[in-house]
Design a protein around this motif. Structure first.
Motif, short mmCIF file in Angstrom:
data_model
loop_
_atom_site.label_atom_id
_atom_site.label_comp_id
_atom_site.label_asym_id
_atom_site.label_seq_id
_atom_site.Cartn_x
_atom_site.Cartn_y
_atom_site.Cartn_z
N ASN A 67 44.77 20.17 52.08
CA ASN A 67 46.23 20.10 52.03
C ASN A 67 46.73 19.64 50.65
OD1 ASN A 67 46.31 20.60 54.98
ND2 ASN A 67 45.50 18.53 55.08
N ALA A 68 46.12 20.20 49.61
CA ALA A 68 46.48 19.82 48.25
C ALA A 68 47.49 20.81 47.68
CB ALA A 68 45.23 19.78 47.36
N PRO A 69 48.56 20.32 47.05
CA PRO A 69 49.58 21.21 46.49
C PRO A 69 49.16 21.78 45.14
CG PRO A 69 50.22 18.92 46.14
CD PRO A 69 48.94 18.90 46.93
N VAL A 70 48.57 22.95 45.17
CA VAL A 70 48.08 23.62 43.95
C VAL A 70 48.78 24.95 43.80
CG1 VAL A 70 46.06 24.70 42.87
CG2 VAL A 70 45.82 22.48 44.01
N LEU A 71 49.28 25.22 42.59
CA LEU A 71 49.92 26.49 42.27
C LEU A 71 49.01 27.30 41.37
CD1 LEU A 71 52.21 28.60 41.96
CD2 LEU A 71 53.20 27.13 40.19
N CYS A 72 48.60 28.47 41.85
CA CYS A 72 47.85 29.43 41.03
C CYS A 72 48.86 30.41 40.43
CB CYS A 72 46.84 30.17 41.90
SG CYS A 72 46.11 31.62 41.11
N LEU A 73 48.96 30.41 39.12
CA LEU A 73 49.85 31.34 38.42
C LEU A 73 48.98 32.34 37.68
CD1 LEU A 73 52.78 32.05 37.60
CD2 LEU A 73 52.41 30.65 35.57
N THR A 74 49.09 33.60 38.06
CA THR A 74 48.21 34.61 37.47
C THR A 74 49.00 35.78 36.91
OG1 THR A 74 46.38 36.12 37.98
CG2 THR A 74 47.90 35.67 39.75
N GLY A 75 48.38 36.42 35.93
CA GLY A 75 48.96 37.64 35.40
C GLY A 75 48.65 38.82 36.31
N GLN A 76 49.05 40.01 35.88
CA GLN A 76 48.77 41.23 36.62
C GLN A 76 48.65 42.38 35.62
OE1 GLN A 76 47.86 43.12 38.76
NE2 GLN A 76 48.17 42.35 40.84
N ILE A 77 48.08 43.47 36.08
CA ILE A 77 48.02 44.68 35.26
C ILE A 77 49.44 45.18 35.03
CG2 ILE A 77 45.74 45.22 36.20
CD1 ILE A 77 47.12 47.42 37.90
N PRO A 78 49.66 46.16 34.14
CA PRO A 78 51.01 46.68 33.93
C PRO A 78 51.66 47.11 35.24
CG PRO A 78 49.53 47.51 32.24
CD PRO A 78 48.68 46.78 33.22
N SER A 79 52.93 46.82 35.37
CA SER A 79 53.63 47.03 36.65
C SER A 79 53.56 48.46 37.13
CB SER A 79 55.10 46.58 36.51
OG SER A 79 55.75 47.30 35.47
N GLU A 80 53.59 49.42 36.21
CA GLU A 80 53.57 50.83 36.62
C GLU A 80 52.25 51.24 37.26
OE1 GLU A 80 52.12 52.74 32.36
OE2 GLU A 80 54.23 52.89 32.95
N GLY A 81 51.20 50.44 37.04
CA GLY A 81 49.88 50.81 37.56
C GLY A 81 49.50 50.14 38.86
N ILE A 82 50.31 49.17 39.32
CA ILE A 82 49.93 48.41 40.52
C ILE A 82 49.86 49.34 41.73
CG2 ILE A 82 50.68 46.59 42.10
CD1 ILE A 82 51.85 45.13 39.70
N GLY A 83 48.74 49.26 42.42
CA GLY A 83 48.55 50.04 43.63
C GLY A 83 48.08 51.46 43.42
N LYS A 84 47.86 51.89 42.17
CA LYS A 84 47.50 53.29 41.90
C LYS A 84 46.00 53.48 41.67
CE LYS A 84 52.05 54.52 40.07
NZ LYS A 84 52.81 55.02 38.90
N GLY A 85 45.25 52.39 41.49
CA GLY A 85 43.81 52.51 41.32
C GLY A 85 43.40 53.23 40.05
N ILE A 86 44.18 53.10 38.99
CA ILE A 86 43.90 53.80 37.74
C ILE A 86 42.66 53.23 37.05
CG2 ILE A 86 44.81 54.24 35.42
CD1 ILE A 86 47.61 54.34 36.73
N GLY A 87 42.43 51.95 37.23
CA GLY A 87 41.29 51.30 36.58
C GLY A 87 41.69 50.51 35.35
N TYR A 88 42.86 49.89 35.39
CA TYR A 88 43.26 48.99 34.31
C TYR A 88 42.32 47.79 34.25
CZ TYR A 88 47.81 51.19 33.35
OH TYR A 88 48.82 52.05 32.97
#
Length: 545
Positions: free
Chosen positions: A94-115
């Motif tokens: 029950n520890a309050p931890v925030l994971c802040l992460t980047g992501q691949i370019p928005s146009e590629g999310i969910g497309k499986g391009i292989g970024y």
């Protein structure tokens, strides 16, 4: 409205929620966020670690030892996956931890391009590991999503959360309206009928017993007030240790709790899963159970209590005391009896759990009362759950039921970063230490004065004990080849030394704490006695309800 990049919008709102320390590891999808942290200057402390698991564990240690949010930032894909063992530990405790992460370019999310660093569905993965996870797809959305992350993380049952932003959105500059800090949802309203029912039950109790967990930490001194009024022993296993100081006769070691359970007639569970009691000790046919918990789902996981109080312990315990004072008088002191129980059980442990008892006793003598002790999944670590005296909450740090081997060293660095002026001692085994030993570079870089005591018997002893006892001595993958740990520490610029007795360890720990610099003290040991007979206790009642 202020012109900000997406990265600046994230950081501005995180800082608006009181965060002044972030642990992390840079990478392509975080370039703009790290630049935003650079521009924050001395308003923000940034600890760059040598591995993503180190960053996450340090945030975990920060959160566990302060009760405040621990924040870390890593690249997506393999970076965030490297950090997930620490998220599991945060969820378990029950520890309050925030994971802040980047992501691949928005146009590629969910497309499986292989970024680079692409996962099939990172957000879905994080939602299985945290209380809440979401994605910011515009700079303008960042402030409200950050605030929602803090509301989820700190409201109700605290647990880790995750927020991600694609790298191109971090780079975009837009007019953004920063917000005030998040307003954390209020705890459930106290139910007077439940409080009064619990008070009436306790007023008639002859041998009450309190089981305290991590959810009772915020109740502070009120738990001891309740225990003194009832003369009820307080038993804690890991996270609840120190809520009542071990100097009090009311604070009883976990194995003593098993003995006291036999005669207990009314049990008060304070912010505890009570899994040890429900699953292993058993519920007596005439035993009554009162539970106070902020998580309504907790009450019926194993067996339903006789009285449930869905509330924050910090509000419920004072209300329960007030209700008791209206209908009962304080119980007669049980100090002589309970000090006798404490002495007897401690003597049994000292006689059998060796050399762990003597080494832990040496560390306790060297560590100031307000010093912090971080355990590890090792023979001395298991024994510390019930052997090491603890005098204040949040000074014994552990990873809860996850048992994440190797978590200790990096976690302890986060504890030290959170408490730069306090003494912090971490214990480790030779197996687990190697999981995050690379973070000695971080300790040296930031001069974190953590003192680590490394018990070395060149094996995974718990595994090897089981192979001997359960599998006829067929040993596989449990013997270890180790470096010279003293020279290993010295290669990072950290002072290393080797000692061979509890007395020498006490002197070495005291000297290391006085030097206020990172230190590693190796203790070569033979095989240690099993700590488990004092944890896995025989059932008191064969049948629960």
């Amino acid at each position: 409205m202020t012109a900000m990049t997406g990265a600046e919008a994230l950081l501005t709102q995180i800082r608006a929620n009181g965060v002044d320390t972030i642990f992390g590891l840079p990478g392509g999808q975080l370039d703009y966020f790290f630049d935003a942290m650079f521009n924050a200057g001395d308003k923000l402390r940034v600890f760059c670690t040598r591995h993503e698991q180190g960053a996450a564990y340090m945030a975990f240690g920060y959160a566990r030892s302060t009760g405040k949010p621990g924040v870390y930032t890593v690249v997506p894909g393999p970076g965030v996956l490297n950090s997930t063992a620490a998220l599991c530990s945060a969820y378990a405790t029950n520890a309050p931890v925030l994971c802040l992460t980047g992501q691949i370019p928005s146009e590629g999310i969910g497309k499986g391009i292989g970024y680079l660093h692409e996962l099939p569905d990172q957000l879905a993965t994080m939602r299985t590991l945290t209380k809440w996870a979401d994605r910011a797809m515009t700079p303008e959305a960042a402030p409200e999503l950050v605030n929602e992350a803090f509301r989820q993380m700190l409201g109700g049952r605290q647990r880790p959360v995750s927020l991600e932003m694609p790298m191109d959105i971090m780079a975009q500059s837009r007019d953004v309206a920063a917000l005030p800090a998040a307003i954390v949802p209020a705890a459930p309203l106290l139910d007077d009928d439940s409080i009064n029912a619990a008070a009436k039950m306790l007023a008639g109790a002859k041998r009450p017993l309190i089981i305290a967990g991590g959810g009772a930490i915020a109740a502070g001194a009120d738990v001891e007030r309740l225990a003194r009024f009832l003369q009820a022993p307080v038993v804690a296993f890991r996270s609840g240790r120190g809520i009542v100081s071990d100097r009090s006769h009311l604070s009883q070691m976990f194995p003593a709790g098993n003995d006291l359970w036999k005669a207990a007639d009314v049990i008060v569970g304070l912010g505890s899963r009570m899994e040890q009691q429900y699953l292993y000790w058993g519920i007596g046919p005439d035993m009554k159970v009162i539970r106070i918990d902020i998580d309504d789902a907790e009450f019926d996981r194993v067996k339903s209590p006789d009285v449930r109080i869905h509330a924050d312990a910090a509000e419920a315990v004072p209300a329960l005391i007030a209700a008791l004072e209206r209908i009962a008088t304080p119980a007669a002191s049980r100090e002589e009896e309970l000090m006798g129980v404490k002495a007897r059980v401690r003597g049994e442990i000292q006689a059998t759990v060796q050399p762990q008892f003597d080494y832990l006793d040496a560390i306790r003598r060297a560590l100031p009362d307000d010093g912090l002790f971080v355990d590890e999944i090792t023979q001395c670590g298991y024994a510390s759950w019930y052997t090491l005296p603890v005098y204040a909450p949040r000074t014994l740090i552990n990873c809860g039921y996850q048992g994440t081997l190797g978590y200790g060293y990096a976690t302890a660095l986060g504890v030290q970063a959170a408490h730069p002026d306090k003494a912090v001692v971490n214990i480790a085994g030779d197996g687990g230490f190697m999981f995050t030993a690379n973070e000695m570079a971080t300790a040296a870089q930031y001069n974190l004065p953590l003192v680590t005591v490394l018990f070395n018997n060149n094996k995974f002893q718990n595994v090897q004990r089981q192979q001997k006892e359960w599998f006829g001595g067929r040993l596989i993958a449990s013997d270890l080849t180790n470096p010279d740990f003293v020279k290993f520490a010295e290669s990072f610029g950290i002072r290393g030394e080797r000692v061979h007795s509890p007395a020498d360890l006490e002197r070495a720990v005291k000297a290391a704490l006085e030097r206020r610099a990172p230190a590693l003290i190796e203790v070569p040991t033979p095989d240690m006695a099993s700590p488990w007979p004092f944890i896995i206790r025989p059932p008191v009642f064969e049948q629960g309800r």
